[in-house]
Design an enzyme around this catalytic site. Structure first.
Site, mmCIF file in Angstrom:
data_model
loop_
_atom_site.group_PDB
_atom_site.id
_atom_site.type_symbol
_atom_site.label_atom_id
_atom_site.label_comp_id
_atom_site.label_asym_id
_atom_site.label_seq_id
_atom_site.Cartn_x
_atom_site.Cartn_y
_atom_site.Cartn_z
ATOM 1 N N SER A 241 0.833 -1.218 0.000
ATOM 2 C CA SER A 241 0.000 0.000 0.000
ATOM 3 C C SER A 241 0.866 1.266 0.000
ATOM 4 O O SER A 241 0.632 2.186 -0.793
ATOM 5 C CB SER A 241 -0.978 0.003 1.179
ATOM 6 O OG SER A 241 -0.333 -0.269 2.392
ATOM 7 N N HIS A 318 5.685 -12.855 7.429
ATOM 8 C CA HIS A 318 5.927 -11.472 7.015
ATOM 9 C C HIS A 318 7.130 -11.422 6.081
ATOM 10 O O HIS A 318 8.042 -12.232 6.205
ATOM 11 C CB HIS A 318 6.182 -10.563 8.233
ATOM 12 C CG HIS A 318 5.933 -9.122 7.937
ATOM 13 N ND1 HIS A 318 6.899 -8.309 7.407
ATOM 14 C CD2 HIS A 318 4.807 -8.375 8.045
ATOM 15 C CE1 HIS A 318 6.380 -7.105 7.218
ATOM 16 N NE2 HIS A 318 5.107 -7.113 7.594
ATOM 17 N N ARG A 327 2.975 -5.007 16.750
ATOM 18 C CA ARG A 327 1.587 -4.522 16.595
ATOM 19 C C ARG A 327 0.619 -5.601 17.083
ATOM 20 O O ARG A 327 -0.461 -5.306 17.587
ATOM 21 C CB ARG A 327 1.313 -4.158 15.127
ATOM 22 C CG ARG A 327 2.233 -3.067 14.596
ATOM 23 C CD ARG A 327 2.057 -2.860 13.113
ATOM 24 N NE ARG A 327 2.383 -4.046 12.337
ATOM 25 C CZ ARG A 327 2.216 -4.180 11.027
ATOM 26 N NH1 ARG A 327 1.713 -3.172 10.328
ATOM 27 N NH2 ARG A 327 2.554 -5.294 10.398
ATOM 28 N N ASP A 373 -2.299 -8.635 11.545
ATOM 29 C CA ASP A 373 -3.639 -9.056 11.133
ATOM 30 C C ASP A 373 -4.145 -10.274 11.903
ATOM 31 O O ASP A 373 -5.344 -10.568 11.878
ATOM 32 C CB ASP A 373 -3.646 -9.350 9.631
ATOM 33 C CG ASP A 373 -3.289 -8.112 8.826
ATOM 34 O OD1 ASP A 373 -3.832 -7.053 9.141
ATOM 35 O OD2 ASP A 373 -2.471 -8.215 7.902
HETATM 36 N N1 HAX Z 1 1.085 -19.905 5.712
HETATM 37 C C1 HAX Z 1 1.533 -20.806 4.816
HETATM 38 N N2 HAX Z 1 2.619 -20.631 4.055
HETATM 39 C C2 HAX Z 1 3.312 -19.504 4.237
HETATM 40 C C3 HAX Z 1 2.930 -18.531 5.176
HETATM 41 C C4 HAX Z 1 1.756 -18.753 5.910
HETATM 42 N N3 HAX Z 1 1.283 -17.872 6.783
HETATM 43 N N4 HAX Z 1 3.826 -17.505 5.120
HETATM 44 C C5 HAX Z 1 4.725 -17.828 4.173
HETATM 45 N N5 HAX Z 1 4.414 -19.032 3.634
HETATM 46 C C6 HAX Z 1 5.068 -19.711 2.511
HETATM 47 C C7 HAX Z 1 5.002 -18.837 1.282
HETATM 48 O O1 HAX Z 1 3.737 -18.958 0.639
HETATM 49 C C8 HAX Z 1 6.162 -19.375 0.458
HETATM 50 O O2 HAX Z 1 5.753 -20.600 -0.108
HETATM 51 P P1 HAX Z 1 6.168 -21.012 -1.617
HETATM 52 O O3 HAX Z 1 7.671 -20.958 -1.637
HETATM 53 O O4 HAX Z 1 5.617 -22.380 -1.789
HETATM 54 O O5 HAX Z 1 5.564 -19.978 -2.501
HETATM 55 C C9 HAX Z 1 7.202 -19.690 1.528
HETATM 56 O O6 HAX Z 1 6.465 -19.846 2.762
HETATM 57 C C10 HAX Z 1 8.245 -18.610 1.717
HETATM 58 O O7 HAX Z 1 7.586 -17.378 1.964
HETATM 59 P P2 HAX Z 1 8.288 -16.261 2.884
HETATM 60 O O8 HAX Z 1 9.546 -15.853 2.209
HETATM 61 O O9 HAX Z 1 8.367 -16.726 4.286
HETATM 62 O O10 HAX Z 1 7.216 -15.087 2.847
HETATM 63 P P3 HAX Z 1 6.989 -13.970 1.742
HETATM 64 O O11 HAX Z 1 7.884 -12.837 2.029
HETATM 65 O O12 HAX Z 1 7.060 -14.533 0.365
HETATM 66 O O13 HAX Z 1 5.466 -13.582 1.994
HETATM 67 C C11 HAX Z 1 3.557 -13.043 3.308
HETATM 68 C C12 HAX Z 1 5.073 -12.849 3.121
HETATM 69 C C13 HAX Z 1 3.082 -12.094 4.379
HETATM 70 C C14 HAX Z 1 2.860 -12.697 1.985
HETATM 71 C C15 HAX Z 1 3.282 -14.513 3.703
HETATM 72 O O14 HAX Z 1 3.896 -14.786 4.951
HETATM 73 C C16 HAX Z 1 1.803 -14.840 3.794
HETATM 74 O O15 HAX Z 1 1.195 -15.184 2.757
HETATM 75 N N6 HAX Z 1 1.176 -14.763 5.034
HETATM 76 C C17 HAX Z 1 -0.240 -14.977 5.187
HETATM 77 C C18 HAX Z 1 -1.037 -13.768 4.748
HETATM 78 C C19 HAX Z 1 -0.853 -12.601 5.716
HETATM 79 O O16 HAX Z 1 -0.968 -12.753 6.914
HETATM 80 N N7 HAX Z 1 -0.596 -11.421 5.163
HETATM 81 C C20 HAX Z 1 -0.450 -10.195 5.947
HETATM 82 C C21 HAX Z 1 0.997 -9.802 6.174
HETATM 83 C C22 HAX Z 1 1.138 -8.520 6.972
HETATM 84 C C23 HAX Z 1 0.609 -7.392 6.195
HETATM 85 O O17 HAX Z 1 1.099 -6.967 5.158
HETATM 86 N N8 HAX Z 1 -0.498 -6.895 6.623
HETATM 87 O O18 HAX Z 1 -1.147 -6.009 5.875
#
Ligand code: HAX
Length: 435
Positions: A241, A318, A327, A373
């Site tokens: 964002s 994250h 937070r 979240d």
């Molecule tokens: N559940 C399952 N798998 C997860 C995970 C979770 N909560 N968090 C990371 N992973 C997986 C990823 O999907 C990725 O898998 P692939 O290699 O198979 O694609 C792997 O672990 C490595 O990811 P990472 O490097 O640890 O995390 P990223 O930086 O790529 O992504 C995210 C960060 C926040 C997008 C991710 O942790 C996620 O999808 N979390 C769940 C959704 C969420 O809570 N989002 C909010 C984040 C905070 C925010 O921005 N709030 O607005």
């Protein structure tokens, strides 16, 4: 000129020579290098944005202008009779870098009050949309509809653009928009979920207090709103964002275009929509058990089933953080004090024990800990905001505090239009020595 604007003018004058010196004398100094996995993998960790408004340390979490969350909650002036500080104080801090005095914060409270009213045509725009439209679509559309109010656009169209003064109309836009967002959010909420009945703004109340009033929710929801907006206010510049707003504004688009676009990014499930997804996931889990709080074993099974079905566990993980999000901790402390027996809070607490070991065992998740979240929906639900698709709008109101402050500084420091360079897969293969 308002007191806040004068203060900001002073800060900008002090800061500009630092940026000019860095650019002129040290422009070729390297701060990072880019790998193929960063180029393909979402530019993770590349140092290529500049902001002084907040900094996110992977281990410690966010600092707003150098202050941790507990420090901010302790240092900012408190609303009389409330546990939480003025949201306006956080805006002052983010914008100027100084903790305001009581007198200074009250000046900002009064400035926002003057700018609070939502134009009637914005309400008409929202009312023309089908009622089952997602509240984030309405929120972003409502902001975009207000673009005709932009003082920055009027200034530019009048041929007045000048790098020295461009921050001033951007400041006016930031103030106008920030003041109106709680009114816009509450209008969407009451139109969509409360039979289209609306509660007028109360000119005696601060931003957080008036938001609770317009939502129609009693105390301590005013403090929930204040805490929520402050916690979500900024998370440095690389998140979807904040980065979207910065990118759009770099084309000299105004604050309305930029923030409306930012909200489209916040509406993604990997970003701000995760707060809605957490509550949805908890509700579905409890429904399967006939409404009862699951045991740890049952919860473990649901977490594993979710992962087996290819979904992520919302609220966990994250891109930058490597520890529990402060937070999350701040909201947990509030919940322990105000809603310790709430059944959803019990599930949220249990998830804190159950999820990290499971995510760690996958071997690929870099951060198995809860983010902001994972907690926010549970407090909203407790105080009656059970329409979980509204939660991201609350995030969006708070996020504006930091993003709009950044836009003012972007114009003050004359940051350039963003235009990174792309390469082709062929080129990457050649660089990798494959071809
Ligand atoms: N559940 C399952 N798998 C997860 C995970 C979770 N909560 N968090 C990371 N992973 C997986 C990823 O999907 C990725 O898998 P692939 O290699 O198979 O694609 C792997 O672990 C490595 O990811 P990472 O490097 O640890 O995390 P990223 O930086 O790529 O992504 C995210 C960060 C926040 C997008 C991710 O942790 C996620 O999808 N979390 C769940 C959704 C969420 O809570 N989002 C909010 C984040 C905070 C925010 O921005 N709030 O607005």
């Amino acid at each position: 000129m308002s007191f806040l604007k004068e203060k900001l003018a002073e800060k900008i004058a002090q800061h500009r020579p630092r940026t000019t010196k860095l650019l002129k004398e040290f422009g070729n100094t390297k701060i990072d290098e880019v790998t193929i996995s960063q180029a393909i993998g979402g530019m993770r960790g590349i140092k290529c944005l500049v902001t002084d408004i907040s900094y996110l340390d992977p281990e410690e979490g966010i600092r707003f202008r150098g202050y941790t969350i507990p420090e901010v909650l302790e240092k900012l002036p408190k609303v009389p009779g409330a546990e939480m500080p003025y949201v306006e104080g956080q805006f002052y801090l983010l914008l100027t870098g100084e903790v305001p005095t009581e007198k200074e914060v009250k000046e900002v409270v009064e400035e926002f009050k003057k700018r609070r009213a939502l134009p009637e045509y914005v309400k008409d725009t929202l009312r023309a949309m089908p009622r089952d439209t997602h509240p984030m679509t309405m929120f972003s559309a409502g902001i975009l509809a207000m673009q005709r109010e932009s003082k920055f656009a009027a200034y530019y169209n009048a041929g007045k653009f000048n790098k020295n003064t461009a921050w001033e109309p951007m400041y006016e836009d930031a103030m106008d928009l920030m003041a109106k967002l709680p009114s816009l959010g509450a209008y969407i909420y009451r139109m969509k979920y409360k039979g289209d009945t609306h509660i007028p703004s109360n000119p005696d109340l601060d931003l957080g207090g008036d938001f609770a009033n317009m939502m129609g929710i009693d105390k301590p929801y005013d403090d929930v709103a204040r805490l929520y907006f402050i916690l979500h206010s900024d998370h440095e510049s690389g998140n979807v964002s904040a980065h979207t707003a910065h990118l759009v504004a770099s084309a000299l688009s105004d604050a309305y275009y930029s923030y409306s676009a930012a909200m489209c990014g916040l509406a993604g499930p990997l970003h701000g929509l995760a707060n809605q997804e957490v509550l949805k996931w908890i509700q579905e889990t409890m429904e399967k058990l006939g409404g009862k709080v699951p045991t740890k074993e049952e919860l473990k099974k649901f977490v594993e089933e979710t992962l087996d079905s290819g979904q992520v566990i919302p609220g966990y993980g994250h891109a930058v953080l490597r520890k529990t999000d402060p937070r999350y901790t701040a909201q947990r402390e509030f919940a322990l004090k105000h809603l310790p027996d709430d059944p959803i809070f019990q599930v949220v607490s249990m998830l804190f024990e159950v999820v990290p070991p499971i995510l760690s065992s996958l071997g690929k998740v870099k951060d198995p800990w809860p983010n902001v979240d994972a907690h926010s929906g549970c407090i909203q639900w407790h105080y009656g905001v059970v329409e979980y698709d509204f939660y991201t709008v609350l995030f969006g109101i708070g996020r504006a505090l930091g993003v709009l402050s950044n836009l003012v500084w972007d114009r003050a420091l004359g940051y350039a239009i963003e235009r990174p360079k792309s390469v082709t897969t062929d080129m990457l293969e050649k660089m990798a020595g494959i071809k």
